[in-house]
Design a protein around this motif. Structure first.
Motif, PDB file in Angstrom:
ATOM      1  N   UNK A   1       0.848  -1.182   0.000  1.00  0.00           N
ATOM      2  CA  UNK A   1       0.000   0.000   0.000  1.00  0.00           C
ATOM      3  C   UNK A   1       0.885   1.233   0.000  1.00  0.00           C
ATOM      4  N   UNK A   2       0.476   2.219  -0.785  1.00  0.00           N
ATOM      5  CA  UNK A   2       1.251   3.449  -0.829  1.00  0.00           C
ATOM      6  C   UNK A   2       1.188   4.127   0.524  1.00  0.00           C
ATOM      7  N   UNK A   3       2.319   4.621   0.928  1.00  0.00           N
ATOM      8  CA  UNK A   3       2.355   5.354   2.188  1.00  0.00           C
ATOM      9  C   UNK A   3       1.504   6.611   2.027  1.00  0.00           C
ATOM     10  N   UNK A   4       0.850   7.001   3.089  1.00  0.00           N
ATOM     11  CA  UNK A   4       0.011   8.198   3.034  1.00  0.00           C
ATOM     12  C   UNK A   4       0.902   9.397   2.694  1.00  0.00           C
ATOM     13  N   UNK A   5       0.537  10.098   1.630  1.00  0.00           N
ATOM     14  CA  UNK A   5       1.320  11.248   1.185  1.00  0.00           C
ATOM     15  C   UNK A   5       0.714  12.503   1.795  1.00  0.00           C
ATOM     16  N   UNK A   6       1.565  13.335   2.323  1.00  0.00           N
ATOM     17  CA  UNK A   6       1.110  14.591   2.906  1.00  0.00           C
ATOM     18  C   UNK A   6       1.248  15.673   1.838  1.00  0.00           C
ATOM     19  N   UNK A   7       0.099  16.096   1.274  1.00  0.00           N
ATOM     20  CA  UNK A   7       0.097  17.105   0.224  1.00  0.00           C
ATOM     21  C   UNK A   7      -0.026  18.495   0.830  1.00  0.00           C
TER      22      UNK A   7
ATOM     23  N   UNK B   1      -9.788  14.791  -7.201  1.00  0.00           N
ATOM     24  CA  UNK B   1      -9.116  15.726  -6.310  1.00  0.00           C
ATOM     25  C   UNK B   1      -8.232  14.992  -5.305  1.00  0.00           C
ATOM     26  N   UNK B   2      -6.972  15.391  -5.231  1.00  0.00           N
ATOM     27  CA  UNK B   2      -6.035  14.866  -4.240  1.00  0.00           C
ATOM     28  C   UNK B   2      -5.924  15.816  -3.048  1.00  0.00           C
TER      29      UNK B   2
END
Length: 184
Positions: free
Chosen positions: A83-89, A166-167
């Protein structure tokens, strides 16, 4: 006892000696200068008739070796994508500042946004003015708006994935546009 012919015995003996000598790497290297002064390295010692200077036997150091890495055994279970690590945008409108007044004129001004991490393949940015997209999504974080009507306006920049989902979006920025008006 089987008889071996003389020719076969000689071939076997010669082949065995060749194999043994090559496995031990018994080759001598010679260094010398030829008649033009060029340094020469050779596996043959120059003869007495050659015009050479300074014949030396070169002794080579031991060759570096390392053991091979053992191969990994194939896994019985198929690899599952992690699983992709949660990205902080972070999406921030850097210009104009919230609460800015766009001076008298035709209602033209620039909007710039900064995103972290940088846009990935397929990602784009969309600028909205009062909840309506101003232009098609783009890779650049700057827009030139023209002929914006007089009054208060809300700007939002949205980071979109490749499917235009939307990201992340910026905090709304409020701007006030002053334009001359004609009273009748």
């Amino acid at each position: 006892m089987p008889k071996i012919c003389r020719k076969s015995a000689t071939s076997l003996l010669f082949g065995g000696l060749l194999l043994v000598s090559s496995s031990f790497g018994i080759a001598q290297i010679y260094k010398y200068e030829d008649e033009q002064g060029n340094v020469v390295f050779s596996d043959r010692k120059p003869t007495a008739g050659d015009r050479t200077k300074g014949v030396e036997e070169v002794t080579l150091k031991a060759t570096n070796t390392t053991t091979a890495t053992p191969p990994r055994a194939p896994s019985d279970t198929p690899a599952t994508p992690t699983e992709e690590a949660a990205v902080s945008y972070s999406t921030v409108i850097t210009q104009p500042a919230s609460g800015s007044t766009i001076a008298m004129g035709p209602g033209n001004f620039s909007v710039t946004a900064q995103v972290t991490p940088p846009l990935q393949a397929g990602e784009k940015l969309r600028l909205s003015l009062d909840g309506n997209a101003v232009v098609i999504p783009q890779k650049s974080g700057s827009w030139a708006l023209t002929n914006v009507f007089r009054g208060a306006h809300t700007l939002v920049v949205e980071r979109l994935n490749q499917d235009l989902g939307s990201l992340h979006q910026s905090a709304p920025v409020m701007v006030y546009v002053l334009r001359p008006s004609v009273r009748r």
